[in-house]
Design an enzyme around this catalytic site. Structure first.
Site, short mmCIF file in Angstrom:
data_model
loop_
_atom_site.label_atom_id
_atom_site.label_comp_id
_atom_site.label_asym_id
_atom_site.label_seq_id
_atom_site.Cartn_x
_atom_site.Cartn_y
_atom_site.Cartn_z
N GLN A 105 -11.12 -19.76 62.96
CA GLN A 105 -10.26 -20.86 62.59
C GLN A 105 -8.82 -20.36 62.56
OE1 GLN A 105 -11.72 -20.65 58.03
NE2 GLN A 105 -10.27 -22.30 58.41
N LYS A 132 -19.03 -13.22 52.67
CA LYS A 132 -20.17 -13.54 51.81
C LYS A 132 -21.46 -13.59 52.61
CE LYS A 132 -19.70 -16.62 48.47
NZ LYS A 132 -19.71 -17.92 47.74
N LYS A 155 -22.24 -19.77 44.57
CA LYS A 155 -20.82 -19.57 44.35
C LYS A 155 -20.54 -18.52 43.29
CE LYS A 155 -19.52 -22.91 47.14
NZ LYS A 155 -18.87 -22.60 48.45
N GLY A 206 -8.89 -23.51 55.00
CA GLY A 206 -10.02 -24.26 54.49
C GLY A 206 -10.97 -24.70 55.58
N HIS A 207 -12.18 -25.14 55.16
CA HIS A 207 -13.19 -25.47 56.15
C HIS A 207 -12.91 -26.77 56.89
CE1 HIS A 207 -14.45 -27.60 52.54
NE2 HIS A 207 -14.86 -26.48 51.97
N ASP A 210 -23.05 -20.16 52.50
CA ASP A 210 -23.67 -19.76 51.23
C ASP A 210 -24.61 -20.83 50.67
OD1 ASP A 210 -21.86 -21.64 50.36
OD2 ASP A 210 -20.68 -20.28 49.12
N ASN A 220 -22.09 -24.99 54.65
CA ASN A 220 -21.56 -23.72 54.17
C ASN A 220 -22.56 -22.59 54.40
OD1 ASN A 220 -19.36 -25.12 53.24
ND2 ASN A 220 -19.98 -25.08 51.09
N LEU A 224 -19.98 -22.54 58.25
CA LEU A 224 -18.62 -22.20 57.84
C LEU A 224 -18.65 -20.80 57.23
CD1 LEU A 224 -17.87 -25.67 56.22
CD2 LEU A 224 -17.29 -24.91 58.54
N ASN A 225 -18.04 -19.85 57.93
CA ASN A 225 -18.19 -18.44 57.58
C ASN A 225 -16.84 -17.76 57.38
OD1 ASN A 225 -19.78 -16.02 57.19
ND2 ASN A 225 -19.15 -15.37 59.25
#
Length: 428
Positions: free
Chosen positions: A94, A31, A316, A122-123, A153, A151, A17-18
């Site tokens: 997305q 990120k 985060k 959102g993811h 990150d 994620n 998820l980027n």
């Protein structure tokens, strides 16, 4: 055994998820492009992990990146770095939706160009977008029916062959990895079970009114969603396409976002004296976001899998970043491994105020990473700067007075110290 592992890997794809920008850390780009360790970004490390996996088992596990309109261009430009990695990379965007006026609930966007007026939802948009973009069907055509979603990150979210085998062998439609919850886990969710239907439900803490949060204390609700999710596409496709049997039910989180005035409105204000708008004005908008984990409620045979915190190393905040970059970990083939010289069982708790919360302030005040191999707790408040080769052990609390500054000199060793006031610590 090697052939079995190759067979398993032929049925899986890794999805990252980027879509995030890392705004809470003051980033103005994806990120995934933030340097994490040894000159490598989150995306570099992800590629390393998959490349090493493919080389080891002579497999061809692809990487799928779900970008947003915020991250797509920079990410696509970065992919040239990996032309020799041997990793097949698939990207898609997305969806995007218009932000809503907090008073009228009407969309505030006047055109597609008003970037501040749009947002990625959102993811949880991953499931719809995979099918809408045709990627899910392409994977199924390749007999790749399992996706491992995590994620970008979270460098701890590596593909685990034992989990993959369990998911495939038992034909589990949806598996969510959960881990022991810590008091510092505040951005994410817990799992509940519906008393009537017995279905599992994800409850994000952001969905809960602040007055009710104390009822969800970590002692009673002691498991945490890692957002590492394994999904069987053969089960997921029942919710999409012309032959869909039912609708995928997802929870919606209502968030208020504060952004600067959109350029189009600023431009309008310059040409209309009756428009009361300034460049520094901030507007409050509503946006509706979907968490990926909320899809669990749609699968009666979904499973929770308790995993070690080593699979949940999310970054985060800048305090998370410092821990990931520190000598607490050693890196092997792109994987974070606890330094065997660390004797304390837990990751240290690091708390600091706004002076350190943005990347710019973090790098300015900690230009050289301290040795925190034996650190248990660090609290820093006020204007504090760290020199070279600083060692922190046990519990260290540093509080600079308002308007003052504390400088930790080169080579200083602080062990179970409380430092306050306005001073330069004398080397010892």
């Amino acid at each position: 055994m090697v052939e079995l592992k190759k067979t398993l890997l032929n049925r899986v794809a890794i999805v990252k998820l980027n879509g995030g920008l890392g705004i809470t850390m003051g980033l103005n780009g994806p990120k995934s492009e933030l340097e994490l360790v040894q000159g490598k970004t989150f995306l570099d490390i992800t590629i390393d992990q998959i490349s090493n996996l493919n080389k080891k088992f002579e497999s061809n596990v692809p990487l799928i990146l779900m970008n947003s309109f915020n991250t797509s261009k920079i990410t696509e430009n970065s992919l040239n770095r990996y032309s020799q990695s041997g990793v097949r990379i698939i990207t898609f965007n997305q969806r995007k939706f218009p932000r809503l006026d907090t008073q009228t609930l009407n969309p505030v966007a006047t055109s597609q160009m008003d970037k501040d007026c749009w947002y990625p939802p959102g993811h949880g948009d991953i499931y719809h977008s995979l099918f809408k973009e045709g990627i899910a069907q392409k994977l199924l055509d390749e007999k790749r029916d399992i996706i491992f979603v995590s994620n970008m990150d979270n460098p701890g979210a590596i593909l685990d062959l034992r989990i993959l085998y369990n998911v495939m062998d038992k034909d589990i439609p949806f598996t969510m990895e959960i881990t022991d919850r810590k008091t510092t886990d505040i951005r994410g969710g817990i799992i509940l079970q519906d008393h009537v239907t017995k279905d599992l439900r994800l409850v994000e803490l952001s969905q809960v009114p602040k007055s009710k949060l104390e009822k969800l204390d970590p002692v009673k609700f002691d498991f945490w969603n890692t957002n590492n999710i394994w999904v069987n596409l053969n089960h997921l496709k029942n919710f999409f396409g012309p032959n869909a049997e039912k609708k995928l039910e997802m929870d919606v989180i209502i968030n208020t976002r504060t952004v600067h005035a959109p350029f189009s409105l600023l431009e309008q204000s310059q040409n209309n004296l009756n428009t009361n708008f300034s460049e520094d004005q901030q507007d409050h908008y509503l946006q509706l976001e979907i968490p990926a984990g909320s899809a669990i409620q749609n699968f009666p045979k979904a499973k929770l899998l308790r995993v070690d915190r080593s699979r949940y190393r999310v970054v985060k905040t800048t305090s998370d970043l410092m821990i990931a970059q520190s000598n607490i970990f050693v890196w092997k083939d792109g994987n974070m491994v606890m330094n065997p010289q660390r004797k304390l069982p837990n990751i240290p708790t690091i708390k600091w105020d706004q002076e350190f919360r943005l990347i710019s302030g973090y790098k300015k005040r900690i230009p050289f990473l301290p040795n925190i191999l034996h650190l248990d707790h660090l609290t820093v408040s006020g204007s504090v700067r760290f020199g070279k080769n600083v060692t922190l052990k046990g519990t260290v609390i540093i509080v600079a007075t308002h308007g003052g500054e504390i400088h930790i000199p080169d080579g200083a060793i602080l062990e179970n110290n409380v430092v306050g006031g306005e001073l330069n610590i004398v080397e010892h």
